[in-house]
Scaffold this motif. Structure first.
Motif, mmCIF file in Angstrom:
data_model
loop_
_atom_site.group_PDB
_atom_site.id
_atom_site.type_symbol
_atom_site.label_atom_id
_atom_site.label_comp_id
_atom_site.label_asym_id
_atom_site.label_seq_id
_atom_site.Cartn_x
_atom_site.Cartn_y
_atom_site.Cartn_z
ATOM 1 N N PHE A 1 1.689 -5.039 5.837
ATOM 2 C CA PHE A 1 2.630 -3.929 5.638
ATOM 3 C C PHE A 1 3.095 -3.866 4.182
ATOM 4 N N SER A 2 3.456 -5.017 3.628
ATOM 5 C CA SER A 2 3.959 -5.044 2.248
ATOM 6 C C SER A 2 2.837 -4.883 1.232
ATOM 7 N N GLY A 3 1.664 -5.432 1.542
ATOM 8 C CA GLY A 3 0.555 -5.362 0.592
ATOM 9 C C GLY A 3 -0.138 -4.020 0.552
ATOM 10 N N LEU A 4 0.029 -3.241 1.618
ATOM 11 C CA LEU A 4 -0.627 -1.935 1.689
ATOM 12 C C LEU A 4 0.398 -0.800 1.618
ATOM 13 N N ASP A 5 1.413 -1.011 0.792
ATOM 14 C CA ASP A 5 2.408 0.042 0.493
ATOM 15 C C ASP A 5 3.079 0.602 1.740
ATOM 16 N N ALA A 6 3.586 -0.284 2.574
ATOM 17 C CA ALA A 6 4.351 0.096 3.774
ATOM 18 C C ALA A 6 3.527 0.955 4.732
ATOM 19 N N LYS B 1 17.122 -15.539 13.509
ATOM 20 C CA LYS B 1 17.117 -15.583 12.045
ATOM 21 C C LYS B 1 15.862 -14.913 11.496
ATOM 22 N N LEU B 2 14.714 -15.193 12.113
ATOM 23 C CA LEU B 2 13.476 -14.559 11.660
ATOM 24 C C LEU B 2 13.563 -13.042 11.834
ATOM 25 N N SER B 3 14.118 -12.595 12.949
ATOM 26 C CA SER B 3 14.257 -11.158 13.193
ATOM 27 C C SER B 3 15.141 -10.507 12.140
ATOM 28 N N GLU B 4 16.195 -11.216 11.761
ATOM 29 C CA GLU B 4 17.098 -10.712 10.717
ATOM 30 C C GLU B 4 16.363 -10.590 9.385
ATOM 31 N N LEU B 5 15.586 -11.609 9.037
ATOM 32 C CA LEU B 5 14.823 -11.585 7.792
ATOM 33 C C LEU B 5 13.766 -10.485 7.825
ATOM 34 N N MET B 6 13.139 -10.307 8.973
ATOM 35 C CA MET B 6 12.123 -9.265 9.104
ATOM 36 C C MET B 6 12.740 -7.885 8.869
ATOM 37 N N THR B 7 13.908 -7.664 9.410
ATOM 38 C CA THR B 7 14.588 -6.373 9.231
ATOM 39 C C THR B 7 14.918 -6.136 7.763
ATOM 40 N N ILE B 8 15.443 -7.150 7.099
ATOM 41 C CA ILE B 8 15.795 -7.033 5.681
ATOM 42 C C ILE B 8 14.557 -6.742 4.840
ATOM 43 N N ARG C 1 11.621 -5.535 5.740
ATOM 44 C CA ARG C 1 11.036 -4.223 6.032
ATOM 45 C C ARG C 1 11.851 -3.111 5.369
ATOM 46 N N ASN C 2 13.148 -3.224 5.428
ATOM 47 C CA ASN C 2 14.007 -2.223 4.788
ATOM 48 C C ASN C 2 13.812 -2.196 3.276
ATOM 49 N N ASP C 3 13.644 -3.383 2.680
ATOM 50 C CA ASP C 3 13.405 -3.448 1.235
ATOM 51 C C ASP C 3 12.109 -2.723 0.872
ATOM 52 N N MET C 4 11.083 -2.928 1.686
ATOM 53 C CA MET C 4 9.809 -2.256 1.430
ATOM 54 C C MET C 4 9.961 -0.741 1.520
ATOM 55 N N LEU C 5 10.672 -0.275 2.503
ATOM 56 C CA LEU C 5 10.818 1.165 2.719
ATOM 57 C C LEU C 5 11.718 1.821 1.680
ATOM 58 N N LYS C 6 12.727 1.097 1.218
ATOM 59 C CA LYS C 6 13.706 1.682 0.297
ATOM 60 C C LYS C 6 13.322 1.527 -1.170
ATOM 61 N N GLN C 7 12.788 0.352 -1.528
ATOM 62 C CA GLN C 7 12.506 0.126 -2.950
ATOM 63 C C GLN C 7 11.033 -0.140 -3.252
ATOM 64 N N GLY C 8 10.216 -0.237 -2.202
ATOM 65 C CA GLY C 8 8.775 -0.358 -2.415
ATOM 66 C C GLY C 8 8.267 -1.764 -2.593
#
Length: 263
Positions: free
Chosen positions: A49-54, A98-105, A107-114
């Motif tokens: 997800f992160s390597g292929l531009d969300a 904790k992992l779910s919390e990190l995953m949410t953060i 994913r949001n970073d990828m969507l908001k700032q790339g």
């Protein structure tokens, strides 16, 4: 006549209770295996997800992996106290939150700032490995305490499935980002070492299940693995993580199908 009917009914009840007693630890072992696979797969899909531009495809795959883990965890929590595994499953549950919390953060970073925060992605990967290690420890403890172990064929298929997920996760981390070396710090072995181990165990499994009914299934596993093995050995030259992830899914499906045949 009534006495015979009473004894028959009693025998049926005892048989059902006996089957339930066996099924409970077996189901918990299955739940722990599914949690190990899903925790690893969720992080793999985030690397994609992160390597292929969300890419939305891998965002959906993250959701699917997270859901699979949640379903297995829910079942495990229900069975934990019956099997004396309450503390172990509760600890996994804390780590999963904790992992779910990190995953949410992330994913949001990828969507908001790339791009994600490297430290938090690394922390997420390590948390996933911690969950896998705890689930593996709980798996071994349950085998010893219950006296119930999967057949050697089922266990070998499960070992290979987990190793397959770990290989794919490391490959995806390296193949989708120039920060792959950071994320790969979660693994103690190189891709080549893991691939050699997989080949050895796959050969062992083939010898264990060699029969006409498994020939097609094992042939499919081996052909897909040959494709993956070649890419793993030459990952510096031609990295194709999307194909490796796809083949990973099929191999896991085949191994689980094989597992169900000998369950």
């Amino acid at each position: 006549m009534m006495r015979l009917a009473f004894n028959t009914a009693r025998l049926v009840v005892l048989l059902l209770l006996s089957q339930a007693a066996l099924a409970t630890p077996q189901q918990l072992l299955t739940d722990l295996q599914h949690m190990r696979l899903a925790a690893t797969n969720a992080v793999t899909n985030f690397y994609m997800f992160s390597g292929l531009d969300a890419d939305s495809k891998y965002e959906r795959r993250i959701d699917q992996s997270m859901k699979r883990f949640e379903e297995s965890l829910t079942s495990a929590l229900q069975l934990a106290s019956i099997n004396g595994m309450g503390d172990s499953i509760a600890s996994i549950n804390v780590d999963w939150k904790k992992l779910s919390e990190l995953m949410t953060i992330n994913r949001n970073d990828m969507l908001k700032q790339g791009y994600p925060n490297v430290r938090l992605v690394d922390e997420m990967g390590r948390k996933s490995m911690e969950i896998v290690n705890k689930a593996s420890a709980a798996y071994s403890t349950l085998e010893q305490s219950s006296g119930i172990k999967p057949s050697p064929i089922v266990q070998k298929a499960r070992d290979l499935a987990l190793l397959m997920e770990e290989i794919t996760s490391q490959y995806a981390a390296r193949g989708t980002t120039n920060l792959g070396q950071v994320f790969m710090g979660n693994y103690s072995r190189t891709l080549t070492e893991m691939a050699e181990d997989f080949q050895q165990q796959l050969t062992e499994l083939e010898g264990m299940v060699k029969s006409q009914k498994t020939e097609v299934l094992m042939g499919s596993v081996k052909s897909k693995w040959r494709f993956m093995e070649e890419r793993i050995k030459n990952y510096n030259e031609n990295t194709v993580p999307f194909l490796v992830v796809s083949y990973n899914d099929r191999i896991i499906e085949h191994l689980e199908e094989l597992e169900s045949m000998f369950q």
